[in-house]
Design an enzyme around this catalytic site. Sequence first.
Site, PDB file in Angstrom:
ATOM      1  N   ASP A 123      11.329  -6.808  17.508  1.00  0.00           N
ATOM      2  CA  ASP A 123      11.395  -7.989  16.633  1.00  0.00           C
ATOM      3  C   ASP A 123      12.483  -8.974  17.020  1.00  0.00           C
ATOM      4  O   ASP A 123      12.954  -9.742  16.173  1.00  0.00           O
ATOM      5  CB  ASP A 123      11.595  -7.548  15.181  1.00  0.00           C
ATOM      6  CG  ASP A 123      10.305  -7.111  14.519  1.00  0.00           C
ATOM      7  OD1 ASP A 123       9.391  -7.934  14.411  1.00  0.00           O
ATOM      8  OD2 ASP A 123      10.214  -5.940  14.103  1.00  0.00           O
ATOM      9  N   HIS A 133       6.793  -2.540  20.264  1.00  0.00           N
ATOM     10  CA  HIS A 133       7.148  -3.462  19.179  1.00  0.00           C
ATOM     11  C   HIS A 133       8.642  -3.720  19.163  1.00  0.00           C
ATOM     12  O   HIS A 133       9.438  -2.804  18.966  1.00  0.00           O
ATOM     13  CB  HIS A 133       6.725  -2.859  17.839  1.00  0.00           C
ATOM     14  CG  HIS A 133       6.755  -3.829  16.702  1.00  0.00           C
ATOM     15  ND1 HIS A 133       5.666  -4.607  16.361  1.00  0.00           N
ATOM     16  CD2 HIS A 133       7.736  -4.156  15.834  1.00  0.00           C
ATOM     17  CE1 HIS A 133       5.983  -5.355  15.319  1.00  0.00           C
ATOM     18  NE2 HIS A 133       7.234  -5.113  14.992  1.00  0.00           N
ATOM     19  N   ASP A 171      10.727  -0.510  17.334  1.00  0.00           N
ATOM     20  CA  ASP A 171      10.952  -1.452  16.230  1.00  0.00           C
ATOM     21  C   ASP A 171      12.381  -1.975  16.239  1.00  0.00           C
ATOM     22  O   ASP A 171      12.966  -2.251  15.199  1.00  0.00           O
ATOM     23  CB  ASP A 171      10.610  -0.831  14.875  1.00  0.00           C
ATOM     24  CG  ASP A 171      10.269  -1.876  13.807  1.00  0.00           C
ATOM     25  OD1 ASP A 171      10.208  -3.078  14.148  1.00  0.00           O
ATOM     26  OD2 ASP A 171      10.078  -1.498  12.649  1.00  0.00           O
ATOM     27  N   HIS A 214       3.735   0.682  16.125  1.00  0.00           N
ATOM     28  CA  HIS A 214       4.993   1.313  15.710  1.00  0.00           C
ATOM     29  C   HIS A 214       4.762   2.143  14.445  1.00  0.00           C
ATOM     30  O   HIS A 214       5.109   1.744  13.351  1.00  0.00           O
ATOM     31  CB  HIS A 214       6.120   0.292  15.538  1.00  0.00           C
ATOM     32  CG  HIS A 214       5.868  -0.822  14.571  1.00  0.00           C
ATOM     33  ND1 HIS A 214       4.732  -1.591  14.589  1.00  0.00           N
ATOM     34  CD2 HIS A 214       6.634  -1.303  13.542  1.00  0.00           C
ATOM     35  CE1 HIS A 214       4.803  -2.497  13.626  1.00  0.00           C
ATOM     36  NE2 HIS A 214       5.930  -2.339  12.976  1.00  0.00           N
ATOM     37  N   GLU A 217       2.233  -9.825  13.948  1.00  0.00           N
ATOM     38  CA  GLU A 217       2.388  -8.741  12.981  1.00  0.00           C
ATOM     39  C   GLU A 217       1.932  -9.204  11.605  1.00  0.00           C
ATOM     40  O   GLU A 217       2.713  -9.681  10.800  1.00  0.00           O
ATOM     41  CB  GLU A 217       3.840  -8.259  12.950  1.00  0.00           C
ATOM     42  CG  GLU A 217       4.013  -6.977  12.161  1.00  0.00           C
ATOM     43  CD  GLU A 217       5.407  -6.405  12.246  1.00  0.00           C
ATOM     44  OE1 GLU A 217       5.595  -5.251  11.848  1.00  0.00           O
ATOM     45  OE2 GLU A 217       6.315  -7.122  12.713  1.00  0.00           O
ATOM     46  N   HIS A 270       0.794  -6.736   7.145  1.00  0.00           N
ATOM     47  CA  HIS A 270       2.179  -6.279   7.144  1.00  0.00           C
ATOM     48  C   HIS A 270       2.360  -5.457   5.870  1.00  0.00           C
ATOM     49  O   HIS A 270       1.526  -4.586   5.581  1.00  0.00           O
ATOM     50  CB  HIS A 270       3.166  -7.448   7.268  1.00  0.00           C
ATOM     51  CG  HIS A 270       4.560  -6.997   7.546  1.00  0.00           C
ATOM     52  ND1 HIS A 270       5.585  -7.208   6.672  1.00  0.00           N
ATOM     53  CD2 HIS A 270       5.083  -6.304   8.585  1.00  0.00           C
ATOM     54  CE1 HIS A 270       6.703  -6.664   7.156  1.00  0.00           C
ATOM     55  NE2 HIS A 270       6.428  -6.115   8.322  1.00  0.00           N
ATOM     56  N   HIS A 284       1.094  -0.425   9.733  1.00  0.00           N
ATOM     57  CA  HIS A 284       1.239  -1.131   8.441  1.00  0.00           C
ATOM     58  C   HIS A 284      -0.003  -1.082   7.556  1.00  0.00           C
ATOM     59  O   HIS A 284       0.088  -1.423   6.381  1.00  0.00           O
ATOM     60  CB  HIS A 284       1.649  -2.596   8.629  1.00  0.00           C
ATOM     61  CG  HIS A 284       3.105  -2.799   8.876  1.00  0.00           C
ATOM     62  ND1 HIS A 284       4.072  -2.624   7.906  1.00  0.00           N
ATOM     63  CD2 HIS A 284       3.770  -3.149  10.005  1.00  0.00           C
ATOM     64  CE1 HIS A 284       5.259  -2.864   8.417  1.00  0.00           C
ATOM     65  NE2 HIS A 284       5.117  -3.177   9.692  1.00  0.00           N
TER      66      HIS A 284
END
Length: 411
Positions: free
Chosen positions: A35, A33, A335, A227, A138, A165, A206
């Site tokens: 971003d 993961h 992350d 993650h 996500e 999420h 999540h």
Amino acid sequence: MADQIAGRITDHSGDHLAQAAELLAEYPVVDGHNDLPWALREQVGYDLDARDIATDQSTHLHTDIGRLRAGGVGAQFWSVYVRSDMAGEDAVSATLEQIDVVAELLDRYPADLRRALTADDMETARAEGRIASLMGAEGGHSINNSLGTLRALHALGVRYMTLTHNDNIAWADSATDEPGVGGLSPFGHEVVREMNRTGMLVDLSHVAATTMRDALATSTAPVMFSHSSSRAICDHPRNVPDDVLAQLPANGGIAIATFVPKFVLPAAVAWTRAADENMRAHGLHHLETTAQAMKIHAEFEAANPRPMATVATIADHLDHMREVAGIDHIGIGGDYDGTAFLPTGLEDVAGYPNLIAELLGRGWSATDLAKLTWRNAVRVLRDAEDVARDLRRRRGPSHATIEELDAPTAR
């Protein structure tokens, strides 16, 4: 390649660092993961000239090609994340924009990044010395309650979807929201079944523990946590309880440890809560990583020293996850560019060798580490492809709607 990796790492014994570099040259990290696409959206509106990751971006980002190479990253799931306060068609459009910028990155840096849709593609990229680039959506809000949209995202290259999420959606409960449907609704179970049929991995980071258990009961393909770390080590709802970790061998799935301090270090939980409130008090979303947001974070940290996670903190999680789930069912996903704070020694994507060196010092074998970094994630995607191939022979696409499946339970 080993020299390129070893040249960027410090803080551990030379022997362990050298071994880490050699191992990562052969079995690089599959990071679950990152971003970067959202950071590019927030910082420069997707202007890749303004954030050319072929050059050093350490003053703006956790990620650039040089540091990916130095970190021994051989495959990256780029998160095509959109915030959970986006909804409906806005969420779908923003997800498509995220997918579009990943495609632009692949076109712009073909010598370093290779589009990957399958486990075989990942292996081809490794053989070519390029970084296999996959995508993960996500949050189930990205499909706007539509199985057709789910299939469209898969056709565009998305290979996992995190079911929620930070907020509940109509058909699944989030780890950081109040209980809603009690895990997965009937439509939520159908989403999992359709993900199995298409070959899209079910990502349980999540989600609430009830959602994790429901998804594991329904999925016939391996699941993943892209993650999340161990709840037994740090009691945060974003982490994986031991009873869920213990189900992964039967399912074939993988739990990929994250580096976010508030998820891995108990002392950081309360501190981060206060830092988030400070962001909101300044009129900003607590997850923002723009220059303005980072300035506010820095001012808060100067007045309120932050509890520091370290490489050893992450290794503690991995030790426990290996003990409960087994060496064949764990991985790593930092992350990066999705969090403001990171552990000492893992400040950016160049830090992975420090973690491998720490694990070597704890007695992890080269075989175990090759599974952690590369083999487990590739095997999970390949197994999901096999399940999907079999399911598609036996049934066609589902056209069920949330109104059909969930309306009876609402009455």
